[in-house]
Design an enzyme around this catalytic site. Structure first.
Site, PDB file in Angstrom:
ATOM      1  N   ARG A  22     121.298   6.284 -22.628  1.00 35.43           N
ATOM      2  CA  ARG A  22     120.560   6.584 -21.407  1.00 35.43           C
ATOM      3  C   ARG A  22     120.193   5.224 -20.385  1.00 35.43           C
ATOM      4  O   ARG A  22     120.163   4.178 -20.826  1.00 35.43           O
ATOM      5  CB  ARG A  22     119.051   7.337 -21.715  1.00 35.43           C
ATOM      6  CG  ARG A  22     119.184   8.454 -22.851  1.00 35.43           C
ATOM      7  CD  ARG A  22     117.598   8.768 -23.055  1.00 35.43           C
ATOM      8  NE  ARG A  22     117.800  10.021 -24.077  1.00 35.43           N
ATOM      9  CZ  ARG A  22     117.660   9.752 -25.298  1.00 35.43           C
ATOM     10  NH1 ARG A  22     117.646   8.749 -26.169  1.00 35.43           N
ATOM     11  NH2 ARG A  22     117.719  10.914 -25.878  1.00 35.43           N
ATOM     12  N   LYS A  47     113.713   7.339 -26.370  1.00 34.34           N
ATOM     13  CA  LYS A  47     113.154   8.608 -26.030  1.00 34.34           C
ATOM     14  C   LYS A  47     112.312   9.003 -27.665  1.00 34.34           C
ATOM     15  O   LYS A  47     113.165   9.150 -28.475  1.00 34.34           O
ATOM     16  CB  LYS A  47     114.170   9.797 -25.402  1.00 34.34           C
ATOM     17  CG  LYS A  47     113.305  10.815 -25.140  1.00 34.34           C
ATOM     18  CD  LYS A  47     114.503  11.762 -24.299  1.00 34.34           C
ATOM     19  CE  LYS A  47     113.603  13.082 -23.738  1.00 34.34           C
ATOM     20  NZ  LYS A  47     114.824  13.802 -23.378  1.00 34.34           N
ATOM     21  N   HIS A 112     123.299   9.778 -15.816  1.00 36.98           N
ATOM     22  CA  HIS A 112     123.380  10.445 -17.061  1.00 36.98           C
ATOM     23  C   HIS A 112     124.407  11.223 -17.433  1.00 36.98           C
ATOM     24  O   HIS A 112     124.788  11.532 -18.536  1.00 36.98           O
ATOM     25  CB  HIS A 112     122.153  11.433 -17.209  1.00 36.98           C
ATOM     26  CG  HIS A 112     121.743  11.927 -18.271  1.00 36.98           C
ATOM     27  ND1 HIS A 112     121.063  11.014 -19.282  1.00 36.98           N
ATOM     28  CD2 HIS A 112     121.850  13.052 -18.946  1.00 36.98           C
ATOM     29  CE1 HIS A 112     120.730  11.701 -20.327  1.00 36.98           C
ATOM     30  NE2 HIS A 112     121.186  12.853 -20.083  1.00 36.98           N
ATOM     31  N   ARG A 115     126.704   9.696 -20.020  1.00 37.56           N
ATOM     32  CA  ARG A 115     126.231   9.910 -21.368  1.00 37.56           C
ATOM     33  C   ARG A 115     126.988  11.320 -21.752  1.00 37.56           C
ATOM     34  O   ARG A 115     127.448  11.378 -22.873  1.00 37.56           O
ATOM     35  CB  ARG A 115     124.750  10.121 -21.411  1.00 37.56           C
ATOM     36  CG  ARG A 115     124.132  10.040 -22.760  1.00 37.56           C
ATOM     37  CD  ARG A 115     122.584  10.351 -22.740  1.00 37.56           C
ATOM     38  NE  ARG A 115     122.028  10.881 -23.674  1.00 37.56           N
ATOM     39  CZ  ARG A 115     121.683  10.288 -24.752  1.00 37.56           C
ATOM     40  NH1 ARG A 115     122.081   9.214 -25.160  1.00 37.56           N
ATOM     41  NH2 ARG A 115     120.963  11.110 -25.666  1.00 37.56           N
ATOM     42  N   HIS A 138     119.430  12.697 -30.860  1.00 33.11           N
ATOM     43  CA  HIS A 138     118.868  13.903 -30.796  1.00 33.11           C
ATOM     44  C   HIS A 138     118.165  14.225 -32.111  1.00 33.11           C
ATOM     45  O   HIS A 138     119.028  14.231 -33.090  1.00 33.11           O
ATOM     46  CB  HIS A 138     119.964  14.900 -30.269  1.00 33.11           C
ATOM     47  CG  HIS A 138     120.447  14.797 -29.005  1.00 33.11           C
ATOM     48  ND1 HIS A 138     121.660  15.300 -28.638  1.00 33.11           N
ATOM     49  CD2 HIS A 138     120.176  14.088 -27.796  1.00 33.11           C
ATOM     50  CE1 HIS A 138     122.060  14.952 -27.525  1.00 33.11           C
ATOM     51  NE2 HIS A 138     121.004  14.345 -26.855  1.00 33.11           N
ATOM     52  N   TYR A 147     127.137  20.241 -25.575  1.00 34.84           N
ATOM     53  CA  TYR A 147     128.182  19.840 -25.146  1.00 34.84           C
ATOM     54  C   TYR A 147     129.346  20.278 -25.624  1.00 34.84           C
ATOM     55  O   TYR A 147     130.418  20.285 -25.164  1.00 34.84           O
ATOM     56  CB  TYR A 147     128.197  18.291 -25.710  1.00 34.84           C
ATOM     57  CG  TYR A 147     127.316  17.418 -25.124  1.00 34.84           C
ATOM     58  CD1 TYR A 147     127.000  17.016 -23.939  1.00 34.84           C
ATOM     59  CD2 TYR A 147     126.131  16.846 -25.984  1.00 34.84           C
ATOM     60  CE1 TYR A 147     126.099  16.254 -23.355  1.00 34.84           C
ATOM     61  CE2 TYR A 147     124.977  15.991 -25.550  1.00 34.84           C
ATOM     62  CZ  TYR A 147     125.158  15.613 -24.325  1.00 34.84           C
ATOM     63  OH  TYR A 147     124.083  15.013 -23.696  1.00 34.84           O
TER      64      TYR A 147
END
Length: 167
Positions: A22, A47, A112, A115, A138, A147
């Site tokens: 990120r 994050k 982004h 990514r 994640h 994705y």
């Protein structure tokens, strides 16, 4: 990426794409987060305040070393305007916008998107979705599964059920 000539700018974009970082993770990288012996990058308090380890591309390492020699960062890998400050996220985003204009890329997409491209390209190369989940940091596999809809990896191998019928 070819349109970017400035080593700092190119290195920032390469990190976003080559490790799926990120923009906030790139600008918050510290010099000691790069582990060239193990070829990994240590992402700290990203994050969700989670730490993770991501692969370091040999090509990106070459750029990191060139950048380091030229800029000699001491704390943050990409230092901001003022001492002790990191490079701004907005400046990093502007780098991509400028590169897109120079390369005549008119499709929408922020930094982004690098990514997302990284994750999609890993899927295209056959990397297991659970590894991609771990690399991207994640918690929930559902986040990573988004994705899947953009990759064409296995479409050419899908055979119609019609081929099994004797007609």
């Amino acid at each position: 990426l070819k349109a970017v000539e400035n080593v700092k700018h190119k290195t920032i974009l390469l990190l976003c794409y080559s490790s799926g970082l990120r923009v906030s993770e790139v600008v918050n990288l510290r010099v000691n987060d790069i582990d060239s012996n193990r070829m990994v990058i240590n992402i700290k308090a990203a994050k969700g305040k989670k730490d993770r380890i991501v692969p370091l591309s040999p090509t990106t390492l070459t750029y990191l070393r060139s950048y380091f020699i030229e800029y000699k960062p001491t704390d943050f890998f990409f230092e901001g305007q003022y001492d002790g400050e990191h490079y701004s996220k907005r400046s990093a985003q502007t780098i991509l916008a400028t590169a897109k204009k120079k390369a005549k890329v008119y499709k929408p997409g922020s930094i982004h998107a690098l990514r997302h491209s990284y994750a999609t390209h890993l899927l295209d190369k056959g990397v297991d979705i659970t590894y991609i989940q771990k690399i991207l940091g994640h918690n929930d596999l559902k986040t990573t599964l988004r994705y899947l809809h953009v990759t064409n990896r296995d479409l050419s191998r899908i055979e119609s059920p019609l081929e099994d019928l004797d007609i």
